[in-house]
Design a protein around this motif. Structure first.
Motif, short mmCIF file in Angstrom:
data_model
loop_
_atom_site.label_atom_id
_atom_site.label_comp_id
_atom_site.label_asym_id
_atom_site.label_seq_id
_atom_site.Cartn_x
_atom_site.Cartn_y
_atom_site.Cartn_z
N PHE A 1 8.07 51.88 1.96
CA PHE A 1 9.91 51.16 1.95
C PHE A 1 10.06 51.30 3.74
O PHE A 1 11.20 50.83 3.59
CB PHE A 1 10.82 52.13 1.30
CG PHE A 1 10.97 51.83 -0.42
CD1 PHE A 1 11.42 50.91 -0.60
CD2 PHE A 1 10.39 52.81 -0.92
CE1 PHE A 1 10.86 49.88 -2.11
CE2 PHE A 1 10.13 52.01 -2.09
CZ PHE A 1 10.46 51.55 -2.79
N GLU A 2 9.45 52.65 4.25
CA GLU A 2 9.90 52.60 5.85
C GLU A 2 9.33 50.41 6.24
O GLU A 2 10.26 50.33 7.16
CB GLU A 2 8.19 53.04 5.89
CG GLU A 2 8.62 53.48 7.56
CD GLU A 2 7.05 54.51 8.14
OE1 GLU A 2 6.92 53.95 9.66
OE2 GLU A 2 6.85 54.91 7.32
N TYR A 3 8.90 49.99 5.21
CA TYR A 3 8.32 48.54 6.11
C TYR A 3 9.37 47.34 5.68
O TYR A 3 9.07 46.36 5.72
CB TYR A 3 7.12 48.15 5.85
CG TYR A 3 5.89 49.17 7.13
CD1 TYR A 3 5.97 48.76 8.08
CD2 TYR A 3 5.17 49.73 6.10
CE1 TYR A 3 4.69 50.00 8.63
CE2 TYR A 3 4.59 50.56 6.92
CZ TYR A 3 4.58 50.74 8.44
OH TYR A 3 3.80 52.22 8.69
N ALA A 4 9.98 47.89 4.34
CA ALA A 4 11.16 46.88 4.04
C ALA A 4 11.79 46.21 5.15
O ALA A 4 12.58 47.23 5.74
CB ALA A 4 11.80 47.90 2.89
N LYS A 5 12.32 45.18 4.97
CA LYS A 5 13.07 44.63 5.76
C LYS A 5 13.96 43.21 5.12
O LYS A 5 13.82 42.58 4.19
CB LYS A 5 12.79 43.47 7.03
CG LYS A 5 11.67 44.75 7.67
CD LYS A 5 10.54 43.77 9.17
CE LYS A 5 10.26 45.26 10.15
NZ LYS A 5 8.93 44.31 10.76
N ASN A 6 15.45 43.04 6.00
CA ASN A 6 16.37 42.16 5.00
C ASN A 6 15.59 40.80 5.25
O ASN A 6 15.28 40.84 6.06
CB ASN A 6 17.95 42.07 5.79
CG ASN A 6 18.08 43.45 5.59
OD1 ASN A 6 18.22 43.94 4.27
ND2 ASN A 6 19.21 44.03 5.99
N ALA A 7 15.94 40.03 3.63
CA ALA A 7 15.21 38.43 3.93
C ALA A 7 16.31 38.28 4.52
O ALA A 7 17.69 37.89 3.52
CB ALA A 7 14.19 38.39 2.67
N ASP A 8 16.28 36.81 5.15
CA ASP A 8 17.31 35.34 5.13
C ASP A 8 17.51 35.00 3.69
O ASP A 8 16.04 35.12 2.59
CB ASP A 8 17.35 34.64 5.82
CG ASP A 8 16.14 33.88 6.02
OD1 ASP A 8 15.88 33.11 5.44
OD2 ASP A 8 14.94 34.03 6.31
N GLY A 9 18.28 34.87 3.33
CA GLY A 9 18.86 33.63 2.02
C GLY A 9 18.31 32.74 1.88
O GLY A 9 17.12 32.35 1.31
N ASP A 10 17.48 31.97 2.91
CA ASP A 10 16.90 30.66 2.47
C ASP A 10 14.96 31.37 2.42
O ASP A 10 14.38 30.47 1.37
CB ASP A 10 16.21 30.02 3.92
CG ASP A 10 17.51 29.07 3.78
OD1 ASP A 10 18.77 28.87 2.74
OD2 ASP A 10 17.59 28.58 4.81
N THR A 11 14.62 31.90 2.88
CA THR A 11 13.43 32.83 2.93
C THR A 11 13.92 33.62 0.95
O THR A 11 12.17 33.15 0.29
CB THR A 11 13.24 34.18 3.39
OG1 THR A 11 12.88 33.18 4.67
CG2 THR A 11 11.64 34.32 3.23
N LEU A 12 14.18 33.33 0.51
CA LEU A 12 14.28 34.51 -0.81
C LEU A 12 14.39 33.50 -1.86
O LEU A 12 13.72 33.16 -2.76
CB LEU A 12 15.47 35.47 -0.05
CG LEU A 12 15.71 36.69 -0.40
CD1 LEU A 12 16.72 37.06 -0.30
CD2 LEU A 12 13.90 37.29 -0.85
N LYS A 13 14.85 32.62 -1.62
CA LYS A 13 15.08 30.84 -3.04
C LYS A 13 13.82 30.15 -2.70
O LYS A 13 13.06 30.25 -3.50
CB LYS A 13 15.87 29.71 -1.58
CG LYS A 13 17.30 30.23 -1.69
CD LYS A 13 18.43 29.29 -1.84
CE LYS A 13 19.83 30.04 -1.87
NZ LYS A 13 20.80 29.51 -1.36
#
Length: 139
Positions: free
Chosen positions: A107-119
């Motif tokens: 989880f050290e490498y977890a980063k917030n993703a933008d909405g478009d990428t998630l979709k």
């Protein structure tokens, strides 16, 4: 109070679903370790995975297995890892993550993703699941 996952399932806050059935859902995490990081969640709010009824635990594993096979196609990697951590949200959830090394489960490498990428990621996984014959991916 309802967990964040229950609020997502109820449509009170947005989520990027890749699977829905009567016992479980699978969504993308908003803080992926790697692209394709999926959470498999029982509809019933059960805090610790070891408290799951065995039938539900088996169902979550079956859903995770199907999603892992879709991830092998959509996001090829050396392996698809499976983790149950459970400290961040008091509602059981399984992390299914494409991985090339052990750091891909940190989880050290977890980063917030933008909405478009998630979709886009959700659509790619759903399309792959549908191609593999899983109607539950038509969410």
């Amino acid at each position: 109070m309802a967990s964040v996952f229950t609020l997502i399932m109820e449509g009170k806050i947005p989520g990027n679903f890749v699977w829905k059935d009567d016992k479980a859902v699978a969504i993308l995490t908003i803080q992926p370790i790697r692209q394709g990081h999926v959470l498999v969640i029982p509809r019933e709010e059960i805090d610790q995975w070891s408290d799951l009824p065995l039938e539900l635990a088996a169902h979550l594993m079956q859903v995770s297995h199907k999603i892992a096979n879709a991830l092998k196609v959509a996001y090829p990697a050396t392996r698809v890892g499976l983790m149950i951590a459970g400290l961040e949200v008091p509602h059981t959830h399984l992390h299914v993550v494409p991985m090339d090394s052990m750091k891909d489960l940190s989880f050290e490498y977890a980063k917030n993703a933008d909405g478009d990428t998630l979709k886009q990621t959700a659509e790619k996984i759903r399309t792959t699941l549908q191609a593999q014959g899983h109607q539950e991916a038509q969410v």
